[in-house]
Scaffold this motif. Sequence first.
Motif, PDB file in Angstrom:
ATOM      1  N   THR A  55      29.635  37.669  38.019  1.00 21.44           N
ATOM      2  CA  THR A  55      30.940  37.201  38.498  1.00 21.44           C
ATOM      3  C   THR A  55      30.935  37.172  40.024  1.00 21.44           C
ATOM      4  O   THR A  55      29.995  37.629  40.670  1.00 21.44           O
ATOM      5  CB  THR A  55      32.080  38.120  38.015  1.00 21.44           C
ATOM      6  OG1 THR A  55      32.015  39.368  38.741  1.00 21.44           O
ATOM      7  CG2 THR A  55      31.971  38.400  36.524  1.00 21.44           C
ATOM      8  N   GLU A  56      32.030  36.684  40.583  1.00 15.48           N
ATOM      9  CA  GLU A  56      32.202  36.686  42.038  1.00 15.48           C
ATOM     10  C   GLU A  56      32.944  37.933  42.508  1.00 15.48           C
ATOM     11  O   GLU A  56      33.332  38.023  43.678  1.00 15.48           O
ATOM     12  CB  GLU A  56      32.962  35.433  42.470  1.00 15.48           C
ATOM     13  CG  GLU A  56      32.247  34.128  42.171  1.00 15.48           C
ATOM     14  CD  GLU A  56      30.920  34.020  42.916  1.00 15.48           C
ATOM     15  OE1 GLU A  56      30.887  34.365  44.113  1.00 15.48           O
ATOM     16  OE2 GLU A  56      29.925  33.600  42.293  1.00 15.48           O
ATOM     17  N   ILE A  57      33.157  38.882  41.627  1.00 13.78           N
ATOM     18  CA  ILE A  57      33.895  40.103  41.964  1.00 13.78           C
ATOM     19  C   ILE A  57      32.996  41.059  42.746  1.00 13.78           C
ATOM     20  O   ILE A  57      31.867  41.338  42.339  1.00 13.78           O
ATOM     21  CB  ILE A  57      34.402  40.795  40.685  1.00 13.78           C
ATOM     22  CG1 ILE A  57      35.360  39.866  39.939  1.00 13.78           C
ATOM     23  CG2 ILE A  57      35.081  42.119  41.019  1.00 13.78           C
ATOM     24  CD1 ILE A  57      35.738  40.352  38.546  1.00 13.78           C
ATOM     25  N   THR A  58      33.489  41.542  43.872  1.00 21.76           N
ATOM     26  CA  THR A  58      32.747  42.480  44.716  1.00 21.76           C
ATOM     27  C   THR A  58      33.149  43.914  44.382  1.00 21.76           C
ATOM     28  O   THR A  58      34.339  44.218  44.257  1.00 21.76           O
ATOM     29  CB  THR A  58      33.035  42.212  46.205  1.00 21.76           C
ATOM     30  OG1 THR A  58      32.674  40.868  46.519  1.00 21.76           O
ATOM     31  CG2 THR A  58      32.237  43.165  47.082  1.00 21.76           C
ATOM     32  N   SER A  84      38.263  37.706  31.502  1.00 22.29           N
ATOM     33  CA  SER A  84      39.663  38.082  31.683  1.00 22.29           C
ATOM     34  C   SER A  84      39.940  38.508  33.119  1.00 22.29           C
ATOM     35  O   SER A  84      40.971  38.151  33.705  1.00 22.29           O
ATOM     36  CB  SER A  84      40.036  39.228  30.726  1.00 22.29           C
ATOM     37  OG  SER A  84      39.983  38.802  29.382  1.00 22.29           O
ATOM     38  N   LEU A  85      39.013  39.270  33.715  1.00 23.66           N
ATOM     39  CA  LEU A  85      39.190  39.677  35.106  1.00 23.66           C
ATOM     40  C   LEU A  85      39.188  38.466  36.029  1.00 23.66           C
ATOM     41  O   LEU A  85      40.001  38.378  36.962  1.00 23.66           O
ATOM     42  CB  LEU A  85      38.097  40.671  35.520  1.00 23.66           C
ATOM     43  CG  LEU A  85      38.483  42.158  35.446  1.00 23.66           C
ATOM     44  CD1 LEU A  85      38.853  42.556  34.018  1.00 23.66           C
ATOM     45  CD2 LEU A  85      37.361  43.033  35.969  1.00 23.66           C
ATOM     46  N   GLU A  86      38.294  37.530  35.770  1.00 26.38           N
ATOM     47  CA  GLU A  86      38.258  36.326  36.594  1.00 26.38           C
ATOM     48  C   GLU A  86      39.528  35.501  36.401  1.00 26.38           C
ATOM     49  O   GLU A  86      40.055  34.912  37.352  1.00 26.38           O
ATOM     50  CB  GLU A  86      37.015  35.508  36.261  1.00 26.38           C
ATOM     51  CG  GLU A  86      35.719  36.197  36.708  1.00 26.38           C
ATOM     52  CD  GLU A  86      34.489  35.341  36.481  1.00 26.38           C
ATOM     53  OE1 GLU A  86      34.291  34.875  35.339  1.00 26.38           O
ATOM     54  OE2 GLU A  86      33.735  35.131  37.458  1.00 26.38           O
ATOM     55  N   ALA A  87      40.049  35.459  35.168  1.00 28.48           N
ATOM     56  CA  ALA A  87      41.283  34.722  34.907  1.00 28.48           C
ATOM     57  C   ALA A  87      42.467  35.322  35.650  1.00 28.48           C
ATOM     58  O   ALA A  87      43.389  34.613  36.040  1.00 28.48           O
ATOM     59  CB  ALA A  87      41.565  34.696  33.401  1.00 28.48           C
ATOM     60  N   LEU A  88      42.431  36.636  35.861  1.00 33.84           N
ATOM     61  CA  LEU A  88      43.494  37.299  36.615  1.00 33.84           C
ATOM     62  C   LEU A  88      43.345  37.111  38.125  1.00 33.84           C
ATOM     63  O   LEU A  88      44.208  37.517  38.892  1.00 33.84           O
ATOM     64  CB  LEU A  88      43.510  38.800  36.305  1.00 33.84           C
ATOM     65  CG  LEU A  88      44.046  39.213  34.931  1.00 33.84           C
ATOM     66  CD1 LEU A  88      43.770  40.683  34.665  1.00 33.84           C
ATOM     67  CD2 LEU A  88      45.544  38.931  34.815  1.00 33.84           C
ATOM     68  N   GLY A  89      42.226  36.535  38.542  1.00 33.36           N
ATOM     69  CA  GLY A  89      42.007  36.317  39.967  1.00 33.36           C
ATOM     70  C   GLY A  89      41.484  37.524  40.709  1.00 33.36           C
ATOM     71  O   GLY A  89      41.591  37.604  41.946  1.00 33.36           O
ATOM     72  N   ILE A  90      40.900  38.485  39.986  1.00 38.23           N
ATOM     73  CA  ILE A  90      40.375  39.689  40.628  1.00 38.23           C
ATOM     74  C   ILE A  90      39.214  39.324  41.545  1.00 38.23           C
ATOM     75  O   ILE A  90      38.276  38.642  41.139  1.00 38.23           O
ATOM     76  CB  ILE A  90      39.883  40.710  39.576  1.00 38.23           C
ATOM     77  CG1 ILE A  90      40.993  41.048  38.571  1.00 38.23           C
ATOM     78  CG2 ILE A  90      39.353  41.961  40.260  1.00 38.23           C
ATOM     79  CD1 ILE A  90      42.226  41.649  39.171  1.00 38.23           C
ATOM     80  N   VAL A  91      39.266  39.781  42.788  1.00 38.15           N
ATOM     81  CA  VAL A  91      38.172  39.514  43.723  1.00 38.15           C
ATOM     82  C   VAL A  91      37.407  40.778  44.095  1.00 38.15           C
ATOM     83  O   VAL A  91      36.275  40.701  44.581  1.00 38.15           O
ATOM     84  CB  VAL A  91      38.678  38.832  45.014  1.00 38.15           C
ATOM     85  CG1 VAL A  91      39.343  37.509  44.695  1.00 38.15           C
ATOM     86  CG2 VAL A  91      39.620  39.740  45.800  1.00 38.15           C
TER      87      VAL A  91
END
Length: 262
Positions: free
Chosen positions: A92-95, A64-71
């Motif tokens: 994920t790719e989230i930093t 869901s976070l990735e779908a929202l585009g969270i970086v």
Amino acid sequence: MTSPLASDAVELTALAEAARRPAPLPIPGTANFRAAAAGAPGLRPGVLYRADAPARLGDEGRASLEALGIVRLIDLRSDEEVADAPDDVAGTEITVHRIPIMAGSVRDAVTTIAGGGLPDLRSLYVMMLRDGGPAFGRALALLAEDGASVVHCTAGKDRTGLTIALALLAVGIDLDTVVADYARTEANLAGDWVDTMAAKIAQYGLTLEGSLRELVAGSPADAIRGALTEVVLADGSADVYLDAIGVDAALRSRLRDALRAR
């Protein structure tokens, strides 16, 4: 039969639409994950979120976070809080950016109470704004970068509330909107989140009621309005305070580019 790709598109559309409303988003493992000041005139949607600790996201929550585009996640918690409940974004790719703003663990609260020093929320916020300026400044600098951000602490209420408030004031969102966004938190935390905190506090022989309940789970509008008026808006605008914490005119311009509607 609906294809998996079509289902994913429907889910993403539903999340994006939900993010335009002030209610919390249905992110698994969270109670207070929402777009900051959702629907405020002039605020760009889909770039600034606030949350309680995303420590139990699981596969669905991470998706869901990735779908929202969270970086990026901006985690304002202490080392002890993070060790107890680390951000659940592995794979994920989230930093994750760690910017601790004062201690906030249950043990810290118990120590404060034992010393007879339980503050009211307004006093706590005044202290945080006066002592935590450089940390708030670093958080706002990250929010000026490209991509969607989530600011969080444990509840998404105090440290998160002040950080989001400063970011919104820096880009010209009015104080009433800022206060209303903060005040929504208490209703979001009611229920399972509060029950979990009550159980933790009970281990120390304390009951989550009265002034302690407000400190842990309350978000009275007058607390943040009073603190912001006293410290941040003392000179009539937020600019003097923001300059003092390293958020100068150039950074405020970048924040407006990042957070205001284009």
